[in-house]
Write an enzyme that holds these catalytic residues in place. Structure first.
Site, mmCIF file in Angstrom:
data_model
loop_
_atom_site.group_PDB
_atom_site.id
_atom_site.type_symbol
_atom_site.label_atom_id
_atom_site.label_comp_id
_atom_site.label_asym_id
_atom_site.label_seq_id
_atom_site.Cartn_x
_atom_site.Cartn_y
_atom_site.Cartn_z
ATOM 1 N N ASN A 138 0.855 -1.194 0.000
ATOM 2 C CA ASN A 138 0.000 0.000 0.000
ATOM 3 C C ASN A 138 0.879 1.228 0.000
ATOM 4 O OD1 ASN A 138 -2.409 1.574 0.296
ATOM 5 N ND2 ASN A 138 -1.955 1.813 2.474
ATOM 6 N N HIS A 184 0.787 5.204 1.428
ATOM 7 C CA HIS A 184 0.058 6.086 2.343
ATOM 8 C C HIS A 184 0.703 7.468 2.303
ATOM 9 C CE1 HIS A 184 -2.442 7.191 5.705
ATOM 10 N NE2 HIS A 184 -1.379 7.735 6.268
ATOM 11 N N ASP A 242 -0.793 -5.440 6.487
ATOM 12 C CA ASP A 242 -1.238 -6.445 7.453
ATOM 13 C C ASP A 242 -2.719 -6.179 7.732
ATOM 14 O OD1 ASP A 242 -1.379 -4.318 9.181
ATOM 15 O OD2 ASP A 242 0.363 -4.905 10.383
HETATM 16 C C1 GRF Z 1 -2.868 8.691 -2.586
HETATM 17 O O1 GRF Z 1 -2.607 9.893 -1.887
HETATM 18 C C2 GRF Z 1 -2.448 7.495 -1.771
HETATM 19 O O2 GRF Z 1 -1.321 7.737 -0.990
HETATM 20 C C3 GRF Z 1 -3.658 7.275 -0.894
HETATM 21 O O3 GRF Z 1 -4.747 7.542 -1.739
HETATM 22 C C4 GRF Z 1 -4.357 8.453 -2.761
HETATM 23 C C5 GRF Z 1 -4.673 7.803 -4.068
HETATM 24 O O4 GRF Z 1 -4.425 8.669 -5.148
HETATM 25 N N1 GRF Z 1 -3.643 5.935 -0.349
HETATM 26 P P1 GRF Z 1 -4.511 8.113 -6.633
HETATM 27 O O5 GRF Z 1 -5.908 7.511 -6.784
HETATM 28 O O6 GRF Z 1 -3.441 7.094 -6.816
HETATM 29 O O7 GRF Z 1 -4.323 9.311 -7.510
#
Ligand code: GRF
Length: 202
Positions: A109, A111, A143
């Site tokens: 993921n 974040h 996780d």
């Molecule tokens: C990003 O800021 C990512 O870190 C978070 O959700 C957003 C998704 O943006 N988990 P995108 O859809 O990839 O433009």
């Protein structure tokens, strides 16, 4: 050329990280291909971004399904696509322990904060409101918790006095698009192991 690892990308919205991953794969920087993009929202703009690039897409709406039923559909689509790794890219649903256990250490993921600070929703706004002077993004293994898995890679950005949550988010997003492909490249091309919760590259 070695064989390409097949990825499934799960998203709920815009899809800019999917695009960054697809472009890095196309440039040969990540030895992988996106076999399938899956969204829980049929209208997610990210699905259109995927289609434009010839990536197969599927929408699996959660409405009217139990979490188990919805996740069973998602897992079946991943397996049917022959995907070995699952990349969450703005996927706004928490995965159950059972789903995570189906793809052990194969779900990643991204974040938009320096975890463990500011997990959960609106991380950029949380960091801005707290007043930290540095923020950034974190790529981590998934996780069963919320944004709590082992960290693979982080990139930092300054938080400026005249930032708004939006300008900060934009600065972080630029780094996300570098960090996600870089982390995947490391995971797919280098030997690594977990030492406790530390991801260690040999
Ligand atoms: C990003 O800021 C990512 O870190 C978070 O959700 C957003 C998704 O943006 N988990 P995108 O859809 O990839 O433009």
């Amino acid at each position: 050329m070695g064989e390409l690892t097949r990825l499934a990308v799960l998203l709920s919205g815009r899809g800019s990280n999917l695009v960054a991953l697809a472009e890095a794969c196309a440039r040969g920087e990540v030895p992988a291909e996106i076999a399938l993009a899956i969204s829980n929202h049929p209208a997610a703009p990210g699905l259109e971004r995927a289609r434009e690039r010839g990536i197969p897409v599927t929408a699996i709406a959660a409405k009217g399904l139990t979490r188990e039923e919805h996740e069973a559909g998602v897992a079946a689509a991943i397996v049917a696509a022959g995907a070995e790794w699952v990349c969450l890219a703005g996927y706004m649903r928490l995965l159950s322990p059972a789903f995570v256990a189906r793809f052990p250490q194969r779900i990643v993921n991204i974040h938009p904060a320096l975890l463990p600070s500011f997990p959960g929703l609106e991380a950029q706004r949380q960091a801005w409101a707290y007043g930290v002077k540095l923020s950034g993004c974190t790529v981590h293994l998934v996780d069963a918790g919320c944004d709590s898995g082992p960290v693979v890679l982080q990139r930092t950005v300054p938080v400026l006095d005249d930032d708004t949550p939006e300008t900060l988010a934009a600065r972080i997003l630029e780094q996300e698009h570098i960090a996600y492909p870089a982390a995947l490249r490391m995971l797919l091309t280098r030997a690594w192991r977990l030492d406790g919760r530390r991801v260690v590259f040999d």
